[in-house]
Design an enzyme around this catalytic site. Structure first.
Site, PDB file in Angstrom:
ATOM      1  N   GLU A  95      -8.246  -6.340 -20.400  1.00 38.27           N
ATOM      2  CA  GLU A  95      -8.748  -4.965 -20.437  1.00 38.27           C
ATOM      3  C   GLU A  95      -8.460  -4.249 -19.126  1.00 38.27           C
ATOM      4  O   GLU A  95      -8.551  -4.845 -18.053  1.00 38.27           O
ATOM      5  CB  GLU A  95     -10.265  -4.969 -20.666  1.00 38.27           C
ATOM      6  CG  GLU A  95     -10.651  -5.573 -22.002  1.00 38.27           C
ATOM      7  CD  GLU A  95     -12.154  -5.531 -22.266  1.00 38.27           C
ATOM      8  OE1 GLU A  95     -12.527  -5.261 -23.400  1.00 38.27           O
ATOM      9  OE2 GLU A  95     -12.952  -5.765 -21.343  1.00 38.27           O
ATOM     10  N   CYS A 115     -12.205 -15.527 -15.575  1.00 37.28           N
ATOM     11  CA  CYS A 115     -12.559 -15.541 -14.144  1.00 37.28           C
ATOM     12  C   CYS A 115     -13.383 -16.783 -13.848  1.00 37.28           C
ATOM     13  O   CYS A 115     -14.242 -17.169 -14.635  1.00 37.28           O
ATOM     14  CB  CYS A 115     -13.374 -14.294 -13.799  1.00 37.28           C
ATOM     15  SG  CYS A 115     -13.825 -14.197 -12.049  1.00 37.28           S
ATOM     16  N   CYS A 122     -22.311 -11.119 -14.328  1.00 35.60           N
ATOM     17  CA  CYS A 122     -21.052 -10.433 -14.669  1.00 35.60           C
ATOM     18  C   CYS A 122     -20.429 -10.985 -15.952  1.00 35.60           C
ATOM     19  O   CYS A 122     -20.247 -12.199 -16.089  1.00 35.60           O
ATOM     20  CB  CYS A 122     -20.073 -10.593 -13.510  1.00 35.60           C
ATOM     21  SG  CYS A 122     -18.476  -9.819 -13.813  1.00 35.60           S
ATOM     22  N   SER A 217     -17.778  -7.965  -2.589  1.00 34.73           N
ATOM     23  CA  SER A 217     -18.960  -8.017  -3.451  1.00 34.73           C
ATOM     24  C   SER A 217     -20.015  -8.862  -2.750  1.00 34.73           C
ATOM     25  O   SER A 217     -19.929 -10.092  -2.743  1.00 34.73           O
ATOM     26  CB  SER A 217     -18.598  -8.652  -4.798  1.00 34.73           C
ATOM     27  OG  SER A 217     -17.731  -7.789  -5.498  1.00 34.73           O
ATOM     28  N   LEU A 218     -20.988  -8.196  -2.160  1.00 36.30           N
ATOM     29  CA  LEU A 218     -22.010  -8.929  -1.395  1.00 36.30           C
ATOM     30  C   LEU A 218     -23.213  -9.234  -2.299  1.00 36.30           C
ATOM     31  O   LEU A 218     -23.572 -10.388  -2.494  1.00 36.30           O
ATOM     32  CB  LEU A 218     -22.416  -8.097  -0.169  1.00 36.30           C
ATOM     33  CG  LEU A 218     -23.266  -8.836   0.863  1.00 36.30           C
ATOM     34  CD1 LEU A 218     -22.505  -9.993   1.485  1.00 36.30           C
ATOM     35  CD2 LEU A 218     -23.756  -7.864   1.954  1.00 36.30           C
ATOM     36  N   HIS A 219     -23.849  -8.201  -2.786  1.00 36.79           N
ATOM     37  CA  HIS A 219     -24.892  -8.291  -3.814  1.00 36.79           C
ATOM     38  C   HIS A 219     -26.195  -8.982  -3.419  1.00 36.79           C
ATOM     39  O   HIS A 219     -27.140  -8.984  -4.203  1.00 36.79           O
ATOM     40  CB  HIS A 219     -24.357  -8.946  -5.094  1.00 36.79           C
ATOM     41  CG  HIS A 219     -23.161  -8.262  -5.669  1.00 36.79           C
ATOM     42  ND1 HIS A 219     -22.975  -6.898  -5.607  1.00 36.79           N
ATOM     43  CD2 HIS A 219     -22.074  -8.749  -6.312  1.00 36.79           C
ATOM     44  CE1 HIS A 219     -21.828  -6.583  -6.194  1.00 36.79           C
ATOM     45  NE2 HIS A 219     -21.257  -7.681  -6.620  1.00 36.79           N
ATOM     46  N   ASN A 293     -24.947  -2.625 -14.747  1.00 30.94           N
ATOM     47  CA  ASN A 293     -24.625  -2.356 -16.149  1.00 30.94           C
ATOM     48  C   ASN A 293     -25.035  -3.570 -16.972  1.00 30.94           C
ATOM     49  O   ASN A 293     -24.612  -4.688 -16.673  1.00 30.94           O
ATOM     50  CB  ASN A 293     -23.123  -2.095 -16.302  1.00 30.94           C
ATOM     51  CG  ASN A 293     -22.703  -0.881 -15.504  1.00 30.94           C
ATOM     52  OD1 ASN A 293     -23.233   0.216 -15.689  1.00 30.94           O
ATOM     53  ND2 ASN A 293     -21.791  -1.076 -14.568  1.00 30.94           N
ATOM     54  N   CYS A 336     -18.248  -1.378 -14.504  1.00 29.64           N
ATOM     55  CA  CYS A 336     -18.140  -2.569 -13.653  1.00 29.64           C
ATOM     56  C   CYS A 336     -18.887  -3.742 -14.251  1.00 29.64           C
ATOM     57  O   CYS A 336     -20.041  -3.612 -14.647  1.00 29.64           O
ATOM     58  CB  CYS A 336     -18.793  -2.318 -12.300  1.00 29.64           C
ATOM     59  SG  CYS A 336     -17.792  -1.331 -11.252  1.00 29.64           S
TER      60      CYS A 336
HETATM   61  N1  SAH Z   1     -13.922 -10.690  -8.499  1.00 29.19           N
HETATM   62  C1  SAH Z   1     -13.868  -9.466  -7.750  1.00 29.19           C
HETATM   63  C2  SAH Z   1     -13.380  -8.322  -8.588  1.00 29.19           C
HETATM   64  C3  SAH Z   1     -14.383  -7.831  -9.613  1.00 29.19           C
HETATM   65  S1  SAH Z   1     -14.789  -6.242  -9.127  1.00 29.19           S
HETATM   66  C4  SAH Z   1     -15.196  -9.212  -7.089  1.00 29.19           C
HETATM   67  O1  SAH Z   1     -16.111  -9.982  -7.319  1.00 29.19           O
HETATM   68  O2  SAH Z   1     -15.300  -8.308  -6.276  1.00 29.19           O
HETATM   69  C5  SAH Z   1     -16.094  -5.835 -10.125  1.00 29.19           C
HETATM   70  C6  SAH Z   1     -17.319  -5.422  -9.331  1.00 29.19           C
HETATM   71  O3  SAH Z   1     -18.363  -5.168 -10.267  1.00 29.19           O
HETATM   72  C7  SAH Z   1     -17.809  -6.536  -8.435  1.00 29.19           C
HETATM   73  O4  SAH Z   1     -18.435  -6.012  -7.291  1.00 29.19           O
HETATM   74  C8  SAH Z   1     -18.839  -7.162  -9.336  1.00 29.19           C
HETATM   75  O5  SAH Z   1     -19.731  -7.969  -8.638  1.00 29.19           O
HETATM   76  C9  SAH Z   1     -19.481  -5.958  -9.951  1.00 29.19           C
HETATM   77  N2  SAH Z   1     -20.213  -6.263 -11.166  1.00 29.19           N
HETATM   78  C10 SAH Z   1     -20.145  -7.379 -11.905  1.00 29.19           C
HETATM   79  N3  SAH Z   1     -20.960  -7.309 -12.962  1.00 29.19           N
HETATM   80  C11 SAH Z   1     -21.569  -6.115 -12.889  1.00 29.19           C
HETATM   81  C12 SAH Z   1     -22.498  -5.440 -13.716  1.00 29.19           C
HETATM   82  N4  SAH Z   1     -22.943  -5.990 -14.832  1.00 29.19           N
HETATM   83  N5  SAH Z   1     -22.906  -4.207 -13.341  1.00 29.19           N
HETATM   84  C13 SAH Z   1     -22.392  -3.630 -12.236  1.00 29.19           C
HETATM   85  N6  SAH Z   1     -21.497  -4.205 -11.427  1.00 29.19           N
HETATM   86  C14 SAH Z   1     -21.090  -5.438 -11.743  1.00 29.19           C
END
Ligand code: SAH
Length: 352
Positions: A95, A115, A122, A217-219, A293, A336
């Site tokens: 996608e 992945c 995610c 992507s820290l989170h 999301n 995302c």
């Molecule tokens: N693997 C890479 C590329 C993915 S980018 C990474 O981890 O950065 C996609 C971004 O969306 C990342 O920051 C990921 O953590 C974030 N993401 C994943 N699931 C999500 C969700 N359900 N809602 C919002 N952001 C999300």
């Protein structure tokens, strides 16, 4: 020569095309002309490349495949975001997302089939990595969307399914190709790569001649929570990531973006604001706070708007640059973290 034996055009850099032409007794400057036809004028039939000799046009026709990635379906969201489902030559489906902004057209590119990062929130990690995408499949997503929509793609974000730094070599070549002024001519500052934090590759990226914006992507603001949300943190904990981004900044003078998805009651409390501010303090960093999301397989809930504003304000009050990202395409599962590996219902063998 049959289609299968032809060289896929989108997998060649300009330099490689020049060498190819030279080896076949054509002048190398034609490579630039061919690139302009394909990438800028979106003309993929050599017969119509009118500034080339008949002989070269026949050679191109016989040697290269210019076919675009096969579009399986397109879903359009209420906000004009479009999700493209592409079918790859080996049958796998990926996608990509097209977002319309007032500043241009942005394509969100997928880097792998499936992945392996396994982030707890995610959708992309629900199916394990099957393989990396090739250069031509990366470039192909942008070219196919630009051609199908008859638009210039001005921005690219590598934020689709997959971990781009787990497909490092192809990603670096991809960025060079789409940035090239005879290629898609997308500025380095209009390209963003997002990584879950593969530290050695962040270091390597700092030393590349051509690079994009970098997002991490820290989170989570502490290792205990981050390991729970992102298993990759066991290998590359927060301290190592910050060392790598400090190195990146020392080499490039480019500000790094830290992405932080807000999960209700999990990482969105006052203590998290304070911990995150402490990590960011003194760094030329920018926090992109992302609304979560919903992914139906997981129990996480989005933080409500008021708390999200408190989170962003709390960071800013402590001198940290932060903004709340506007999400697009969530009604068609194109936002995302909602991209996932799909399979072709007509070809059930494809399914895991
Ligand atoms: N693997 C890479 C590329 C993915 S980018 C990474 O981890 O950065 C996609 C971004 O969306 C990342 O920051 C990921 O953590 C974030 N993401 C994943 N699931 C999500 C969700 N359900 N809602 C919002 N952001 C999300």
């Amino acid at each position: 020569m049959g289609e299968a034996n032809r060289v896929n055009f989108y997998g060649l850099s300009l330099l490689e095309l020049e060498e190819y032409l030279l080896r076949h007794d054509f002048k190398k400057f034609h490579a630039g002309q061919i690139f302009e036809w394909v990438y800028q004028k979106r003309m993929i039939d050599p017969e119509h490349m009118t500034n080339l000799s008949k002989c070269l046009r026949t050679f191109l026709n016989d040697t290269f495949s210019f076919s675009l990635l096969e579009i399986q379906t397109i879903h359009e969201s209420e906000d004009q975001t479009k999700k493209y489902l592409f079918k790859l030559e080996d049958g796998h489906l990926i996608e990509s997302v097209l977002m319309r902004h007032d500043y241009g057209n942005s394509v969100c590119v997928t880097s792998q089939v499936g992945c392996n990062m396994g982030c707890a929130f995610c959708a992309s990690g629900l199916a394990k990595k099957v393989r990396n995408l090739s250069l031509e499949e990366l470039v192909g997503q942008v070219v196919a969307i630009g051609t199908n929509e008859q638009i210039r793609v001005s921005h690219v974000v590598v934020m689709g399914t997959g971990e781009p730094f787990d497909n490092y070599e192809a990603i670096v070549r991809f960025i060079a190709l789409i940035n090239h002024d005879k290629g898609l001519a997308i500025g380095q500052r209009h390209i963003t790569v997002s990584t879950a934090g593969i530290v050695p590759k962040i270091m390597a990226y700092a030393n590349e001649p051509i690079r994009s914006n970098l997002a991490i992507s820290l989170h989570a603001p502490n290792d205990q929570l981050r390991t729970r949300l992102m298993p990759i943190n066991k290998s590359y904990p927060i301290r190592k990531i910050l060392e790598a981004t400090d190195y990146y900044f020392s080499k490039t003078s480019r500000r790094v973006t830290f992405e932080y998805v807000l999960l209700k009651g999990v990482n969105d409390q006052k203590e998290h604001i304070d911990q995150l501010a402490k990590l960011m303090k003194g760094r030329n960093a920018y926090v992109n706070v992302i609304p979560y999301n919903v992914v139906k397989e997981f129990a996480f809930l989005p933080t409500d708007n008021a708390q999200a504003m408190i989170f962003v304000d709390g960071l800013m009050k402590q001198g940290i640059q932060a903004t709340l990202r506007k999400e697009q395409g969530s009604d068609i599962a194109a936002a995302c973290g909602q991209l996932r590996r799909r399979w072709d219902s007509k070809n059930p063998d494809d399914c895991d």
